[in-house]
Design a protein around this motif. Sequence first.
Motif, PDB file in Angstrom:
ATOM      1  N   TYR A 291      43.968 -29.693  25.263  1.00  0.00           N
ATOM      2  CA  TYR A 291      43.913 -29.692  23.839  1.00  0.00           C
ATOM      3  C   TYR A 291      45.231 -29.522  23.251  1.00  0.00           C
ATOM      4  CZ  TYR A 291      38.908 -30.224  23.103  1.00  0.00           C
ATOM      5  OH  TYR A 291      37.766 -30.892  22.905  1.00  0.00           O
ATOM      6  N   GLY A 292      46.220 -28.518  23.955  1.00  0.00           N
ATOM      7  CA  GLY A 292      47.477 -28.399  23.488  1.00  0.00           C
ATOM      8  C   GLY A 292      47.314 -27.542  22.147  1.00  0.00           C
ATOM      9  N   ASP A 293      47.756 -27.877  21.217  1.00  0.00           N
ATOM     10  CA  ASP A 293      47.706 -27.392  19.720  1.00  0.00           C
ATOM     11  C   ASP A 293      46.643 -27.383  18.962  1.00  0.00           C
ATOM     12  OD1 ASP A 293      50.365 -26.512  20.374  1.00  0.00           O
ATOM     13  OD2 ASP A 293      51.435 -27.797  19.175  1.00  0.00           O
ATOM     14  N   ASP A 294      45.631 -28.390  19.595  1.00  0.00           N
ATOM     15  CA  ASP A 294      44.395 -28.359  18.899  1.00  0.00           C
ATOM     16  C   ASP A 294      43.385 -27.145  19.142  1.00  0.00           C
ATOM     17  OD1 ASP A 294      42.290 -29.063  17.362  1.00  0.00           O
ATOM     18  OD2 ASP A 294      41.737 -30.991  18.727  1.00  0.00           O
ATOM     19  N   TRP A 295      43.700 -26.151  18.597  1.00  0.00           N
ATOM     20  CA  TRP A 295      42.870 -25.031  18.975  1.00  0.00           C
ATOM     21  C   TRP A 295      41.686 -24.922  18.212  1.00  0.00           C
ATOM     22  CZ3 TRP A 295      45.991 -19.756  19.684  1.00  0.00           C
ATOM     23  CH2 TRP A 295      46.713 -19.853  20.771  1.00  0.00           C
ATOM     24  N   GLY A 296      41.357 -25.604  17.045  1.00  0.00           N
ATOM     25  CA  GLY A 296      40.035 -25.711  16.564  1.00  0.00           C
ATOM     26  C   GLY A 296      39.254 -26.382  17.358  1.00  0.00           C
ATOM     27  N   GLY A 297      39.754 -27.476  17.923  1.00  0.00           N
ATOM     28  CA  GLY A 297      38.776 -28.242  18.646  1.00  0.00           C
ATOM     29  C   GLY A 297      38.451 -27.769  20.147  1.00  0.00           C
ATOM     30  N   LEU A 298      39.720 -27.007  20.508  1.00  0.00           N
ATOM     31  CA  LEU A 298      39.195 -26.372  21.756  1.00  0.00           C
ATOM     32  C   LEU A 298      38.219 -25.281  21.727  1.00  0.00           C
ATOM     33  CD1 LEU A 298      39.945 -24.870  24.638  1.00  0.00           C
ATOM     34  CD2 LEU A 298      41.909 -23.753  23.374  1.00  0.00           C
ATOM     35  N   PHE A 299      38.122 -24.574  20.753  1.00  0.00           N
ATOM     36  CA  PHE A 299      37.118 -23.567  20.761  1.00  0.00           C
ATOM     37  C   PHE A 299      35.769 -23.786  20.092  1.00  0.00           C
ATOM     38  CE2 PHE A 299      41.157 -21.122  20.985  1.00  0.00           C
ATOM     39  CZ  PHE A 299      40.746 -20.042  22.208  1.00  0.00           C
ATOM     40  N   GLU A 300      35.958 -25.243  19.302  1.00  0.00           N
ATOM     41  CA  GLU A 300      34.572 -25.803  19.210  1.00  0.00           C
ATOM     42  C   GLU A 300      33.911 -26.143  20.322  1.00  0.00           C
ATOM     43  OE1 GLU A 300      35.105 -28.902  16.143  1.00  0.00           O
ATOM     44  OE2 GLU A 300      35.370 -27.220  14.589  1.00  0.00           O
ATOM     45  N   SER A 301      34.768 -27.062  21.348  1.00  0.00           N
ATOM     46  CA  SER A 301      34.171 -27.226  22.375  1.00  0.00           C
ATOM     47  C   SER A 301      33.612 -26.303  23.524  1.00  0.00           C
ATOM     48  CB  SER A 301      35.146 -28.111  23.365  1.00  0.00           C
ATOM     49  OG  SER A 301      35.785 -29.222  22.797  1.00  0.00           O
ATOM     50  N   ILE A 302      34.396 -25.000  23.275  1.00  0.00           N
ATOM     51  CA  ILE A 302      33.881 -23.641  23.971  1.00  0.00           C
ATOM     52  C   ILE A 302      32.390 -23.451  23.465  1.00  0.00           C
ATOM     53  CG2 ILE A 302      34.427 -21.332  24.561  1.00  0.00           C
ATOM     54  CD1 ILE A 302      35.887 -23.029  26.326  1.00  0.00           C
ATOM     55  N   THR A 303      31.821 -23.465  22.612  1.00  0.00           N
ATOM     56  CA  THR A 303      30.736 -23.131  22.096  1.00  0.00           C
ATOM     57  C   THR A 303      29.659 -23.788  23.025  1.00  0.00           C
ATOM     58  OG1 THR A 303      30.371 -24.990  20.490  1.00  0.00           O
ATOM     59  CG2 THR A 303      31.157 -23.143  19.589  1.00  0.00           C
ATOM     60  N   GLY A 304      29.898 -24.506  23.514  1.00  0.00           N
ATOM     61  CA  GLY A 304      28.717 -25.184  24.413  1.00  0.00           C
ATOM     62  C   GLY A 304      28.575 -24.039  25.898  1.00  0.00           C
ATOM     63  N   TYR A 305      29.519 -23.146  25.751  1.00  0.00           N
ATOM     64  CA  TYR A 305      29.336 -22.117  27.059  1.00  0.00           C
ATOM     65  C   TYR A 305      27.991 -21.220  26.454  1.00  0.00           C
ATOM     66  CZ  TYR A 305      30.826 -18.240  30.144  1.00  0.00           C
ATOM     67  OH  TYR A 305      30.825 -17.476  31.138  1.00  0.00           O
ATOM     68  N   GLY A 306      28.054 -20.935  25.351  1.00  0.00           N
ATOM     69  CA  GLY A 306      27.180 -19.826  24.994  1.00  0.00           C
ATOM     70  C   GLY A 306      25.620 -20.552  25.091  1.00  0.00           C
ATOM     71  N   LEU A 307      25.738 -22.082  24.495  1.00  0.00           N
ATOM     72  CA  LEU A 307      24.481 -22.618  24.661  1.00  0.00           C
ATOM     73  C   LEU A 307      23.755 -22.726  25.957  1.00  0.00           C
ATOM     74  CD1 LEU A 307      22.303 -24.599  22.936  1.00  0.00           C
ATOM     75  CD2 LEU A 307      23.889 -26.684  23.361  1.00  0.00           C
ATOM     76  N   GLY A 308      24.765 -23.019  26.935  1.00  0.00           N
ATOM     77  CA  GLY A 308      24.206 -23.149  28.344  1.00  0.00           C
ATOM     78  C   GLY A 308      23.655 -21.964  28.786  1.00  0.00           C
ATOM     79  N   GLY A 309      24.327 -20.855  28.517  1.00  0.00           N
ATOM     80  CA  GLY A 309      23.867 -19.480  28.943  1.00  0.00           C
ATOM     81  C   GLY A 309      22.433 -19.222  28.311  1.00  0.00           C
ATOM     82  N   SER A 310      22.512 -19.421  26.972  1.00  0.00           N
ATOM     83  CA  SER A 310      21.269 -19.087  26.349  1.00  0.00           C
ATOM     84  C   SER A 310      19.846 -19.964  26.562  1.00  0.00           C
ATOM     85  CB  SER A 310      21.256 -19.122  24.750  1.00  0.00           C
ATOM     86  OG  SER A 310      21.172 -17.487  24.364  1.00  0.00           O
ATOM     87  N   SER A 311      20.137 -21.222  26.967  1.00  0.00           N
ATOM     88  CA  SER A 311      19.197 -22.076  27.164  1.00  0.00           C
ATOM     89  C   SER A 311      18.720 -21.814  28.313  1.00  0.00           C
ATOM     90  CB  SER A 311      19.557 -23.536  27.314  1.00  0.00           C
ATOM     91  OG  SER A 311      20.429 -23.684  27.908  1.00  0.00           O
TER      92      SER A 311
END
Length: 768
Positions: free
Chosen positions: A218-238
Amino acid sequence: MSVTILPDLGTEIFIPVCAVIGIIFSLVQWYYVSQVKLSPGRDAAHNNSAGSKNGYSDYLIEEEEGVNDHNVVIKCAEIQSAISEGATSFLFTEYKYVGIFMVLFAVLIFVFLGSVESFSTKPQPCTYDKTRTCKPALATAIFSTVSFLLGAVTSVVSGFLGMKIATYANARTTLEARKGVGKAFITAFRSGAVMGFLLAANGLLVLFIAINLFKLYYGDDWGGLFESITGYGLGGSSMALFGRVGGGIYTKAADVGADLVGKVERNIPEDDPRNPAVIADNVGDNVGDIAGMGSDLFGSYAESSCAALVVASISSFGNNHELTPMLYPLIVSSMGILVCLITTLFATDFFEIKAVKEIEPALKKQLIISTVLMTFGIAIVTWLSVPSSFTIFNFGTQKVVTNWKLFLCVAVGLWAGLIIGFVTEYYTSNAYSPVQDVADSCRTGAATNVIFGLALGYKSVIIPIFAIAVSIFVSFTFAAMYGIAVAALGMLSTIATGLAIDAYGPISDNAGGIAEMAGMSHRIRERTDALDAAGNTTAAIGKGFAIGSAALVSLALFGAFVSRAGVTAVDVLTPKVFIGLIVGAMLPYWFSAMTMKSVGSAALKMVEEVRRQFNTIPGLMEGTAKPDYATCVKISTDASIKEMIPPGALVMLTPLIVGILFGVETLSGVLAGSLVSGVQIAISASNTGGAWDNAKKYIEAGASEHARTLGPKGSDPHKAAVIGDTIGDPLKDTSGPSLNILIKLMAVESLVFAPFFASHGGLLFKIF
């Protein structure tokens, strides 16, 4: 650009080092537990006990009573092996089905998010700044899918490791109880600490590594990077949802069957080896209360971190590419590991427990010490890693925030957690009047016991809700939705200690069961009962923490979802929103009905099987014949696997159906409604069940004159208390704890799919 005292390199070192320290500390605790040998005779651990803390004389007394007979020790090892095999077998069966779901849902994430821009590989205008270009939607789809699988696997591993540690430690706790209650307490608590630190450290380390790997693309696209990271929470909770519901159904089916037939009908003690459901009951403690709780709290941690990171990525931290303040949520969690490490030493090394009455205060001190130390820890890391002034994204505008306000946001969440914990303890511990009143109501039968218990549960909601409300107001006023996310993180910052206390309960419960089944003396059982009674209250405190943090986490995720979906305001007077609100408020009731009925159906089969064995196996009541434990284990396994699917489907499909058919505004209403009603029901159900359980234990222990007038075991008041406890079991261990996952999971799922709902959602309103 603001400057922080802690350089980026320091952050990159501090976070993984703290995680590794947590893992090493958990292995050290495991080593100490492993020194208690499950073999007959006086082993090395016993040889070293002369002159040690907590009663070598106790050991000699028990030896004179014949408790150290080789056969008893061998019997303990056999029972532990049976419990461990049963728990492992169930989790492998459960994970096989959950694994299929995990793969299918990962495909769904990829297809839905990839289709936002028709699987285009061209860079797109950024969501929040159209003048800049960001990575394509296809990248978000791929990396969200990867982070979902990472979160799911980490959640599964956390639950499984917790279960293995608990089943490793239960018989060792029983054997240590021969030398005194203090030795047994340390073994049980150290075992809980192994789970607590492993989970906290693994969750932090995996998230940190994932962020750094994703950053390479992602480099400088931190918005895209951390939007993608939200899947981590979804996987944990499901994964946590299926673990909690499946494990909860398993354990309560066995528990209800064992109690109703064994204690009420046959008038035999709890965990009596003649009871066919007794092994299934002990297995259930590990797969429900240990594996389920571990996955649940990991999910809360992952989601609160993800919510904070998403909001920060579109604030000055992300816009200016300031790594250290951007990773502030992970720095707080890293400090939490160090604080919990010091706190644990107070229970295991700095002080010793010499009497039964010291157990519960020692556990409560863990909460107080960790909260006080963490307050100073938060102040230090906030001063080092956050600029004196910065801006936070607040529904389309940037709000100016100072670092001391951010410190207060985290601190208010931390202290609200402590308040919720102590209120929960007051309403569920038999040391206080609410539970004693419930026990006293058993004089006139089960009906009044149920009435008093329900009233207690409803009343216990008041103070926790005010604590959550104050936390929300303060944190939102100071730092908008980011403040709420870090307040949730503050509540979970001492997760290692919280989980150690929580896991201690089922380990002690199993230890008591093993003592009974192995035919150990009444004095040993009294010690393990005392450990269990304290653990019962601390388990309720753990559930209070989980529910309180879930409320803050889901609200933070809700804010991130509204921002990501481009909703400028949620107006409850709009019909689209109001129908979502009222339907969302209904969902926790629907979900609770499904889980309660599932426990009832499974318990019905269990009761029939236990009765059949008592009636048809000659010599079972006399103790000359062995019951068929395997059939009861199979009933619980089959029922839980089958019954966990409908509630899980309800939670996972609701955001998808509402988002696709009705759009993001209606989905906003659904999330708000489920949050408001779900928190209330979860607190009430958990505390009602905990109070009924401890009312029963209050009568059984007969520790006071009042308690002795209600007993002994087998008396009418005691039977009424057992019925109340049986009703409360699915409330406190299945429906109540699962509800906090419902509100979190729906919120994080909505956040992950927000781009798809914003682009293609609301089909019905588009047609009409």
